[in-house]
Scaffold this active site. Sequence first.
Site, PDB file in Angstrom:
ATOM      1  N   SER A 226       0.823  -1.257  -0.044  1.00  0.00           N
ATOM      2  CA  SER A 226      -0.048   0.050   0.082  1.00  0.00           C
ATOM      3  C   SER A 226       0.797   1.481   0.051  1.00  0.00           C
ATOM      4  CB  SER A 226      -1.056  -0.008   1.319  1.00  0.00           C
ATOM      5  OG  SER A 226      -0.246  -0.310   2.398  1.00  0.00           O
TER       6      SER A 226
ATOM      7  N   HIS B 186      -5.530  -3.842  -2.168  1.00  0.00           N
ATOM      8  CA  HIS B 186      -5.354  -2.731  -3.309  1.00  0.00           C
ATOM      9  C   HIS B 186      -5.224  -3.369  -4.610  1.00  0.00           C
ATOM     10  CE1 HIS B 186      -4.535   0.993  -0.803  1.00  0.00           C
ATOM     11  NE2 HIS B 186      -4.100   0.078   0.049  1.00  0.00           N
TER      12      HIS B 186
ATOM     13  N   LYS C 125     -12.101   0.026  -0.996  1.00  0.00           N
ATOM     14  CA  LYS C 125     -11.312   0.772  -1.827  1.00  0.00           C
ATOM     15  C   LYS C 125     -11.720   0.848  -3.174  1.00  0.00           C
ATOM     16  CE  LYS C 125      -7.526  -0.581   1.364  1.00  0.00           C
ATOM     17  NZ  LYS C 125      -7.510   0.415   2.315  1.00  0.00           N
TER      18      LYS C 125
HETATM   19  C1  PLP Z   1      -2.792  -3.483   2.176  1.00  0.00           C
HETATM   20  C2  PLP Z   1      -3.978  -3.451   2.895  1.00  0.00           C
HETATM   21  N1  PLP Z   1      -4.705  -4.269   3.616  1.00  0.00           N
HETATM   22  C3  PLP Z   1      -5.742  -4.175   4.209  1.00  0.00           C
HETATM   23  C4  PLP Z   1      -6.175  -2.821   4.398  1.00  0.00           C
HETATM   24  C5  PLP Z   1      -7.393  -2.583   5.317  1.00  0.00           C
HETATM   25  O1  PLP Z   1      -8.790  -2.478   4.366  1.00  0.00           O
HETATM   26  P1  PLP Z   1      -9.807  -1.788   5.217  1.00  0.00           P
HETATM   27  O2  PLP Z   1      -9.572  -0.122   4.856  1.00  0.00           O
HETATM   28  O3  PLP Z   1     -10.895  -2.340   4.013  1.00  0.00           O
HETATM   29  O4  PLP Z   1     -10.071  -2.193   6.626  1.00  0.00           O
HETATM   30  C6  PLP Z   1      -5.673  -2.050   3.835  1.00  0.00           C
HETATM   31  C7  PLP Z   1      -6.178  -0.624   4.063  1.00  0.00           C
HETATM   32  O5  PLP Z   1      -5.590   0.443   4.720  1.00  0.00           O
HETATM   33  C8  PLP Z   1      -4.282  -2.140   3.125  1.00  0.00           C
HETATM   34  O6  PLP Z   1      -3.964  -1.124   2.474  1.00  0.00           O
END
Ligand code: PLP
Length: 394
Positions: free
Chosen positions: A182, A210, A241
């Site tokens: 991310s 992502h 997202k």
């Molecule tokens: C790589 C990754 N996994 C999981 C998440 C968590 O997702 P959510 O925003 O749906 O809780 C994020 C979000 O920040 C992320 O970037």
Amino acid sequence: MRTDPLAYLGKEIDNLKEQKLFRALRILEDEQKARTTVDHKSVVNLSSNNYLGLTTHPRLREAALKAIDEYGVGTGSVRTIAGTMDIHMELEQRLADFKNVEKVVVFQSGFAANAGTVSAILTKEDVVISDELNHASIIDGCRLSRATIKVFPHKDVDAARKIVKELPASQRKLLITDGVFSMDGDLGALPALCDLAEETGCIMMVDDAHASGVFGKNGRGTVDHFQMHGRVDIQVGTLSKAIGALGGYVAGNRNLIEFLYHRARPFLFSTSHPPSVAATCIAALDVLIEEPEIIDRLWDNTRFFKAGLQALGFNTGMSESPITPVIVGDGARAMTLSDRLFAEGVFAQGIAFPTVARDKARVRTIVTATHTRDDLQFALDTFKKVGGELGIIH
Ligand SMILES: Cc1ncc(COP(=O)(O)O)c(C=O)c1O
């Protein structure tokens, strides 16, 4: 008089201020979209994960409103008591069909999906072998499981192999990577990790937060992108997202999902999605299947913007996705770059330690399908002006 037992937190805040790392929350006063209003200022928005512009898509809005009419606004219960509506089951079935797996469970967020799954399937007798840049929700899940955590350097599959080979063959092992990282926007080493998992009997898990809606046919994720079908035991995706709403899901075989229905703590102990969220996500799947040109537009914009930043001489790291970091090194410098961009009408968030390494602070940019070429050219011109002013490019 009672002294404030939380006074030490004030000192922490003062430290952040001294290091110029204290951030007030930026407030969005309009919809989450490519050009919007933040803190009373009209800006080109390069900070959201709204990859496909679905937060404001008419089909999703309509589905949400219809669900509110039919079901009301909330569920009033956790999934395992009275909080499972037929619309939640419909979403899980639609996701299972989309991902071509036996079964899917939906969680309230991607964070809950990762943390809830890893902590449920492992015990303190087990081992997790995890990429050093994996998301915080994976790290927290590992900690909650009390399994031994072994971290391998970013994408270094040889190092991961060495760790696995030194462990007893009989010990249960989970090999885990983000699909797309991310903060850097690069892809995980999925194909080589799948080989390693097969060679050594590890459980293979990927967090496609992502990649959902971005990589693979119609946005099916990195397993589809790399043609790793049937080789990844646990796929996590988000609905928060690119899908434009909120939630996370786990895709896998029937045993895995039925076990999570019984043991994943966020599923058992936290109220389910409002029905409008489930309906919105179903409509988003329709859009992914019926309007794939949106994903093409995302990738056209990604290529244009990334090439533009690189031509200006910025360090964009290892990015292979619509997430393009502009790495400047020092945390205070990243925050100054972000503030100056904002003052000139470009919203791109500064990111510093502990989210990234101390010497790798950056401004992170994310383009969406709904940015126009004018928006992106304006952003590039602004990066050029401010980057030159601050001596980041010459
Ligand atoms: C790589 C990754 N996994 C999981 C998440 C968590 O997702 P959510 O925003 O749906 O809780 C994020 C979000 O920040 C992320 O970037």
